[in-house]
Scaffold this motif. Structure first.
Motif, mmCIF file in Angstrom:
data_model
loop_
_atom_site.group_PDB
_atom_site.id
_atom_site.type_symbol
_atom_site.label_atom_id
_atom_site.label_comp_id
_atom_site.label_asym_id
_atom_site.label_seq_id
_atom_site.Cartn_x
_atom_site.Cartn_y
_atom_site.Cartn_z
ATOM 1 N N ILE A 1 0.706 -1.191 0.215
ATOM 2 C CA ILE A 1 -0.003 0.502 -0.167
ATOM 3 C C ILE A 1 1.114 1.058 -0.348
ATOM 4 O O ILE A 1 0.758 2.568 -1.087
ATOM 5 C CB ILE A 1 -0.929 0.047 1.552
ATOM 6 C CG1 ILE A 1 -2.105 -1.386 1.714
ATOM 7 C CG2 ILE A 1 -1.930 1.666 1.298
ATOM 8 C CD1 ILE A 1 -2.533 -1.367 2.784
ATOM 9 N N HIS A 2 2.103 0.886 1.088
ATOM 10 C CA HIS A 2 2.537 2.813 1.249
ATOM 11 C C HIS A 2 4.324 2.393 1.677
ATOM 12 O O HIS A 2 3.690 0.949 3.096
ATOM 13 C CB HIS A 2 1.937 3.939 1.951
ATOM 14 C CG HIS A 2 1.099 4.635 1.263
ATOM 15 N ND1 HIS A 2 1.844 4.933 -0.005
ATOM 16 C CD2 HIS A 2 -0.441 4.150 1.772
ATOM 17 C CE1 HIS A 2 0.396 6.115 -0.229
ATOM 18 N NE2 HIS A 2 -0.748 5.291 0.941
ATOM 19 N N TYR A 3 4.992 2.704 1.491
ATOM 20 C CA TYR A 3 6.325 2.584 2.256
ATOM 21 C C TYR A 3 7.013 3.277 3.201
ATOM 22 O O TYR A 3 6.595 4.199 2.016
ATOM 23 C CB TYR A 3 6.630 1.815 1.401
ATOM 24 C CG TYR A 3 7.397 2.227 0.549
ATOM 25 C CD1 TYR A 3 7.103 2.021 -0.682
ATOM 26 C CD2 TYR A 3 9.183 2.530 0.498
ATOM 27 C CE1 TYR A 3 7.263 2.456 -2.190
ATOM 28 C CE2 TYR A 3 9.736 2.859 -0.918
ATOM 29 C CZ TYR A 3 8.428 2.895 -2.174
ATOM 30 O OH TYR A 3 8.754 3.021 -3.636
ATOM 31 N N SER A 4 7.601 3.241 3.418
ATOM 32 C CA SER A 4 9.254 4.509 4.574
ATOM 33 C C SER A 4 10.061 4.019 4.213
ATOM 34 O O SER A 4 10.239 3.128 4.792
ATOM 35 C CB SER A 4 8.066 5.119 5.538
ATOM 36 O OG SER A 4 9.107 5.776 6.001
ATOM 37 N N VAL A 5 11.531 4.665 3.822
ATOM 38 C CA VAL A 5 12.448 4.778 3.831
ATOM 39 C C VAL A 5 13.509 5.244 5.263
ATOM 40 O O VAL A 5 14.131 5.043 5.195
ATOM 41 C CB VAL A 5 13.493 4.852 2.976
ATOM 42 C CG1 VAL A 5 12.776 3.721 1.573
ATOM 43 C CG2 VAL A 5 13.563 6.060 2.492
#
Lengths: 113, 115
Positions: free
Chosen positions: B46-50
């Protein structure tokens, strides 16, 4: 775009029989490959992973997988299954340098006594 | 060390309601992500964050918002729930997804029903 195809949605086998769950991927660049297992109503647990080196990878619970670059496959095998292996199995891939883990559709393994 | 913690585990929503699925990890992981699992479709990103302050869309972002104000937390917001969002949601984290050898840890899942 990378994609992962698990060729069987369901695999029924008898207890103590061997099993192979098939996984093919599409990518023109190097990848990391994973197999996860999901027991009923639980989260995902890592079975094994291929990053580099030997193409035969051994994981937990007696499972192993072989990376075949020419056929872009990463099939999961176990020589003798147990009732406790009943679960859903997911193949997944990461393109090296990318930030996305892409899953296949899953294969439901059912062990019959 | 609690790993990846998701709350709530079960939730029933009415169409049009909003809610937030919480995800927290105590492993100082830079990478966090949300997946939804639907029968026959595997897990879809769906979404991701680094890292804190950085988010990006995955395969199925429509109808969902995320933010990453701290390293530990990565909440998933449904602004106006729809029956098509009935699913099992998994949060996952890792030190860095693109570096070899890093294990990806999954939460136990959140079962969401929209009626």
């Amino acid at each position: 775009a990378q994609s992962v195809t698990q060729l069987d949605s369901q695999v029924p086998v008898f207890e103590e029989a061997p099993v192979e769950l098939r996984c093919n991927y599409s990518s023109s660049v190097s990848v990391y490959l994973f197999w996860y297992v999901q027991y009923p109503n639980q989260g995902l647990q890592l079975l094994l992973k291929y990053l580099s080196g030997s193409t035969l990878v051994k994981g937990i619970n007696g499972f192993e997988a072989e990376f075949n670059k020419s056929q872009t496959s990463f099939h999961l095998r176990k020589p003798s299954v147990h009732i406790s292996d009943t679960a859903e199995y997911f193949c997944a891939v990461i393109i090296q340098g990318a930030q996305k883990l892409v899953f296949g559709q899953g294969t439901r393994l059912t062990i019959n006594p | 060390n609690a790993g990846v913690t998701q709350t709530p585990k079960f939730q029933v929503l009415k169409t049009g309601q909003s809610m937030t699925l919480q995800c927290a990890q105590d492993m100082n992981h830079e990478y966090m992500s949300w997946y939804r699992q639907d029968p026959g479709m595997g897990l879809r990103l769906i979404h991701y964050s680094v890292g804190a302050g950085i988010t990006d869309q995955g395969e199925v972002p429509n109808g969902y918002n995320v933010s990453r104000s701290t390293t530990e937390d990565f909440p998933l917001r449904l602004l106006s729930a729809a029956p098509s969002q009935t699913s099992v949601y998994f949060c996952a984290s890792s030190y860095s997804l693109s570096l070899s050898g890093n294990t990806i840890y999954f939460g136990e899942g959140s079962w969401l029903t929209v009626v």
